[in-house]
Scaffold this motif. Structure first.
Motif, short mmCIF file in Angstrom:
data_model
loop_
_atom_site.label_atom_id
_atom_site.label_comp_id
_atom_site.label_asym_id
_atom_site.label_seq_id
_atom_site.Cartn_x
_atom_site.Cartn_y
_atom_site.Cartn_z
N ASN A 185 30.07 41.49 25.14
CA ASN A 185 29.73 40.27 26.05
C ASN A 185 28.67 39.34 25.29
OD1 ASN A 185 32.35 40.94 27.36
ND2 ASN A 185 31.03 41.45 29.13
N VAL A 186 28.49 38.68 24.53
CA VAL A 186 27.54 37.71 24.55
C VAL A 186 27.56 36.79 24.69
CG1 VAL A 186 26.67 37.26 21.75
CG2 VAL A 186 28.03 38.87 21.47
N THR A 187 25.98 36.23 24.86
CA THR A 187 25.34 34.60 25.59
C THR A 187 25.07 34.33 25.56
OG1 THR A 187 24.64 36.43 27.69
CG2 THR A 187 26.46 35.37 27.72
N HIS A 188 24.95 33.10 25.15
CA HIS A 188 22.90 32.56 24.24
C HIS A 188 22.18 31.76 25.66
CE1 HIS A 188 20.58 29.01 22.85
NE2 HIS A 188 20.68 29.76 21.74
N SER A 205 15.34 29.52 15.51
CA SER A 205 16.07 30.63 15.94
C SER A 205 16.79 30.54 17.15
CB SER A 205 14.78 31.72 16.43
OG SER A 205 13.88 31.87 15.24
N SER A 206 17.05 31.21 17.86
CA SER A 206 17.82 31.23 19.60
C SER A 206 17.92 33.05 19.84
CB SER A 206 19.37 31.22 19.34
OG SER A 206 19.65 29.66 19.89
N VAL A 207 17.70 32.87 21.18
CA VAL A 207 17.74 34.32 21.81
C VAL A 207 18.70 34.73 21.97
CG1 VAL A 207 16.94 35.94 23.53
CG2 VAL A 207 15.27 34.28 22.30
N VAL A 208 20.05 35.62 22.20
CA VAL A 208 20.98 36.15 23.08
C VAL A 208 21.18 37.23 23.90
CG1 VAL A 208 22.64 34.81 20.93
CG2 VAL A 208 22.58 37.42 21.10
N ARG A 209 22.07 37.07 25.37
CA ARG A 209 21.92 38.46 25.78
C ARG A 209 23.48 39.42 25.31
NH1 ARG A 209 22.11 36.47 30.06
NH2 ARG A 209 19.79 37.13 31.09
N ILE A 210 23.29 40.28 25.13
CA ILE A 210 24.75 41.34 24.36
C ILE A 210 24.68 42.60 25.90
CG2 ILE A 210 25.75 42.97 23.11
CD1 ILE A 210 24.60 41.30 20.29
N GLU A 211 25.53 42.56 25.77
CA GLU A 211 26.16 43.58 27.54
C GLU A 211 27.23 44.33 26.61
OE1 GLU A 211 24.69 41.37 31.08
OE2 GLU A 211 25.46 40.28 29.82
N VAL A 212 27.25 44.73 26.36
CA VAL A 212 28.54 45.87 25.28
C VAL A 212 29.75 46.55 27.05
CG1 VAL A 212 28.78 48.58 25.04
CG2 VAL A 212 27.19 47.19 24.00
N LYS A 213 30.81 46.27 26.47
CA LYS A 213 31.76 46.61 27.30
C LYS A 213 31.60 48.02 28.14
CE LYS A 213 34.54 42.65 25.16
NZ LYS A 213 35.46 42.29 25.35
N ASN A 214 32.36 48.25 29.28
CA ASN A 214 31.76 49.47 30.33
C ASN A 214 33.06 48.78 30.96
OD1 ASN A 214 31.44 52.10 31.15
ND2 ASN A 214 29.48 51.33 32.06
N PRO A 215 34.07 50.19 30.69
CA PRO A 215 34.36 51.58 29.55
C PRO A 215 35.03 50.44 28.29
CG PRO A 215 36.13 51.18 31.35
CD PRO A 215 35.37 50.40 32.09
#
Length: 318
Positions: A185-188, A205-215
């Motif tokens: 899941n990717v958010t700005h 530039s931009s900063v993003v948050r990446i949260e790997v899906k679990n499971p």
């Protein structure tokens, strides 16, 4: 705003002394922009990035490309340990000097070398002012970690960040978008102007948050990636066009033969395997209704349907 920041603390951590130190450290070197060295100099932005990671006192944080340590010193205030991977020995030496004799010294481990060639230890969080040359490889290395981080807060060139976020039908939607969004899941988080860096880069530039899906989705990464590589060769052409390439047909034929061998299925020497594979591709595209669709407008479910249909007839992509 920058002037005001030197007069007051931000979240209790930015002091006059710290800001002065950052200005000094940022002017020590002739930066190698070919390596993507653009040091984040704005203390408010640096603190904002660290705060967005929601670091726990028990966390081990991986930082990629710490440079002179403007993010690092803030991470060290919140984390149990920081593992910083730095390619430039000058930067690593300056960072070592910066924390020497402070309580943070024992909490910092510097790994000198190329991030993409480095075997990473366990970490809970990743923070990076990412060198632009490794943006895509970095994202996929993080996603494919045996124990991926809980969250990654990553700075990228604006267009790359927007590609990560793009949805089907958007002009920037591409293989990168579809691939990353399958696994994470990717958010700005925020935009960062070029004047917040020294030297200033040519783009925003931009900063993003990446949260790997679990499971993790129960899909083979290489199969998924292999299919996307074919359908996104020309994202605005029909999907069927991507399967007419001689190179693609040769790869799929080779994979199909391997599939038959693994399943102990015998094939007559007179069989024209190229035509067999072409026929299977045509049947799948026809039955899924995706022959005339365009990858640039297809979503995750469309690609999953297509991948499943190919697997049902023995066509594989890795």
């Amino acid at each position: 705003m920058a002037k005001a920041a030197t007069k007051k603390k931000y979240s209790g951590v930015t002091t006059n002394k710290q800001v002065a130190a950052e200005k000094h450290l940022s002017s020590v070197f002739k930066f190698n922009t070919d390596l993507g060295q653009h040091i984040l100099k704005n203390p408010l932005v640096a603190q904002g990035i660290v705060d967005k990671a929601n670091i726990k006192p028990s966390d081990i944080v991986l930082e990629v490309g710490p440079g002179t340590g403007n993010l690092t010193v803030r991470i060290l205030e919140q984390a149990r340990k920081v593992v910083a991977v730095e390619m430039d020995p000058r930067m690593a030496a300056e960072l070592t000097k910066r924390v020497h004799g402070t309580p943070a010294e024992k909490k910092l481990e510097i790994m000198l070398g190329d991030f993409m060639k480095t075997d990473l230890p366990y970490f809970d969080v990743c923070i990076s002012n990412t060198p632009y040359q490794i943006s895509s490889p970095l994202v996929f290395k993080l996603i494919n970690q045996p124990q991926p981080p809980r969250v990654s807060i990553l700075m990228f060139q604006r267009e790359f960040a927007l590609r990560l976020l793009a949805r089907p039908g958007d002009s920037l939607y591409c293989r990168l978008s579809a691939n990353v969004q399958m696994w994470a899941n990717v958010t700005h988080i925020m935009k960062v102007g070029k004047n917040n860096f020294r030297p200033p880069p040519k783009v925003e530039s931009s900063v993003v948050r990446i949260e790997v899906k679990n499971p993790r989705p129960k899909v083979d990464y290489n199969e998924w990636d292999g299919l996307l590589r074919i359908v996104f060769v020309r994202k605005n052409r029909t999907i069927s066009a991507g399967f007419k390439s001689t190179t693609v047909l040769e790869i799929l034929e080779k994979n199909y033969k391997a599939y038959l061998a693994m399943n102990n299925e015998m094939v007559d020497d007179q069989t024209n395997m190229t035509e067999v594979v072409k026929g299977k591709i045509a049947t799948v595209l026809e039955e899924t209704g995706m022959s005339s669709m365009r990858a640039g407008k297809c979503d995750q479910n469309d690609f999953l349907k297509l991948l499943y249909a190919f697997h049902q007839v023995g066509i594989h992509f890795s």
